[in-house]
Design an enzyme around this catalytic site. Structure first.
Site, PDB file in Angstrom:
ATOM      1  CE  LYS A  53      -3.796  -2.550   2.009  1.00 15.91           C
ATOM      2  NZ  LYS A  53      -4.640  -2.967   3.123  1.00 15.91           N
ATOM      3  CD  GLN A  97      -3.684  -4.653   6.150  1.00 14.20           C
ATOM      4  OE1 GLN A  97      -3.807  -3.590   5.544  1.00 14.20           O
ATOM      5  NE2 GLN A  97      -3.988  -5.809   5.590  1.00 14.20           N
ATOM      6  CG  ASP A 120     -10.000  -0.753   4.254  1.00 15.20           C
ATOM      7  OD1 ASP A 120      -9.571  -1.212   3.181  1.00 15.20           O
ATOM      8  OD2 ASP A 120      -9.430  -0.892   5.347  1.00 15.20           O
TER       9      ASP A 120
HETATM   10  N1  GUN Z   1      -6.919  -7.347   5.432  1.00 19.96           N
HETATM   11  C1  GUN Z   1      -7.129  -8.110   4.335  1.00 19.96           C
HETATM   12  N2  GUN Z   1      -7.725  -7.377   3.360  1.00 19.96           N
HETATM   13  C2  GUN Z   1      -7.883  -6.137   3.869  1.00 19.96           C
HETATM   14  C3  GUN Z   1      -8.414  -4.934   3.337  1.00 19.96           C
HETATM   15  O1  GUN Z   1      -8.902  -4.854   2.203  1.00 19.96           O
HETATM   16  N3  GUN Z   1      -8.371  -3.852   4.160  1.00 19.96           N
HETATM   17  C4  GUN Z   1      -7.882  -3.922   5.427  1.00 19.96           C
HETATM   18  N4  GUN Z   1      -7.914  -2.806   6.169  1.00 19.96           N
HETATM   19  N5  GUN Z   1      -7.376  -5.015   5.939  1.00 19.96           N
HETATM   20  C5  GUN Z   1      -7.372  -6.118   5.156  1.00 19.96           C
END
Ligand code: GUN
Length: 286
Positions: A53, A97, A120
């Site tokens: 990211k 996350q 998200d």
């Molecule tokens: N963990 C696995 N996929 C995601 C996601 O799309 N966003 C977040 N915040 N955590 C994750």
């Protein structure tokens, strides 16, 4: 192999080039989109996702910062961290996350992030808007899946999409987004009976279960578009999807690889959401 492999990496790259141009334009208007990522604990997969990211942000010129917290962090400390980030005027998107350690309430944490900064698309307000088809920040993986299907030139109108997996992150939201595109959607899950009878009826099959090699050619009719959302690490370290790629590629019309299919689109949609959030927050009242 008869299927065309959907190159998620290349598609993501071209969308990121567009995003980079938009960020450049925004910077000229004095707007510099910013993303904050909160990472709790040492889970290697989470660390690797967050690295991706941050790299994505760098690629398109979005400012990013990562706040790392110990696995033992308390709910109150985590809430305080988010409260501090919320005050930063240079941060337009906040992402925590997942998964969080078991002693932390994920729901309480996600509720804390203001809907306008919820890049998200997990906040109940954004989920609710998505359900009724109102403009909102869309969840990244489902949004990326719809974009990938659209790159095949397929008109989703009236198509039968079978989704396997009912998670809040992928299965449920992707079903809603595809319904919004006028597809007929069947949502299957672990209790579904006669799975192969249903999946063989699909024009498009989206598999988001998290079980390596669950889906084989017995589940797929000739000409189906197959989207594999699974990311499973085998004991030998190899990364594989939920679909037995080689045999399903013999019958499908299009198929996404793992890695290099859905994965690169998820981060790309996050970058797009961060830009969208920055515009909405800075151009209010324009
Ligand atoms: N963990 C696995 N996929 C995601 C996601 O799309 N966003 C977040 N915040 N955590 C994750």
């Amino acid at each position: 192999m008869s299927a065309v492999v959907i190159d998620g990496k290349a598609i993501a790259r071209s969308i990121r080039e567009e995003i980079a141009r938009e960020v450049e334009q925004l910077k000229q208007e004095g707007i510099h989109p910013g993303l904050a990522v909160v990472l709790v604990g040492q889970d290697p997969a989470s660390h690797s996702y967050v690295k991706g990211k941050v790299k994505g942000c760098e690629e398109v010129g979005i400012y990013s910062e990562v706040v790392c917290l110990e696995e033992s962090v308390s709910q109150a400390e985590l809430h305080e961290t988010i409260e501090q980030i919320k005050k930063k005027t240079n941060i337009h998107g906040i992402l925590v996350q997942l998964p969080l350690p078991p002693h932390i309430s994920e729901e309480a944490v996600l509720d804390l992030i203001p809907a306008e900064k919820d890049v998200d698309g997990f906040h109940p307000e954004n989920v609710g808007k998505m359900v009724i088809g109102k403009e909102s920040l869309l969840p990244c993986t489902p949004h990326g899946i719809v974009k990938l299907i659209q790159t095949t030139g397929t008109d989703l109108n009236g198509k039968h999409v079978v989704v396997i997996g009912r998670s809040n992150i992928v299965g449920k939201p992707v079903s809603l987004l595809l319904l919004q595109e006028n597809a007929t959607v069947t949502l299957c899950h672990s209790r579904t009976r006669n799975l192969a009878d249903l999946t063989r009826q699909a024009d498009i099959l989206v598999v988001a279960v998290g079980k390596p090699h669950l889906i084989g050619k017995e589940h797929v009719s000739p000409g189906t578009i197959v989207i594999d959302v699974g990311v499973n690490r085998l004991e030998n370290g190899k990364l594989v999807g939920d679909v037995r790629f080689d045999e399903v590629a013999e019958v499908a019309s299009y198929i996404t690889p793992v890695p290099g299919g859905v994965g690169p689109m998820t981060i790309t949609m996050l970058l797009a959401n961060t830009v969208k959030a920055a515009k909405a927050q800075t151009r209010k009242g324009d």
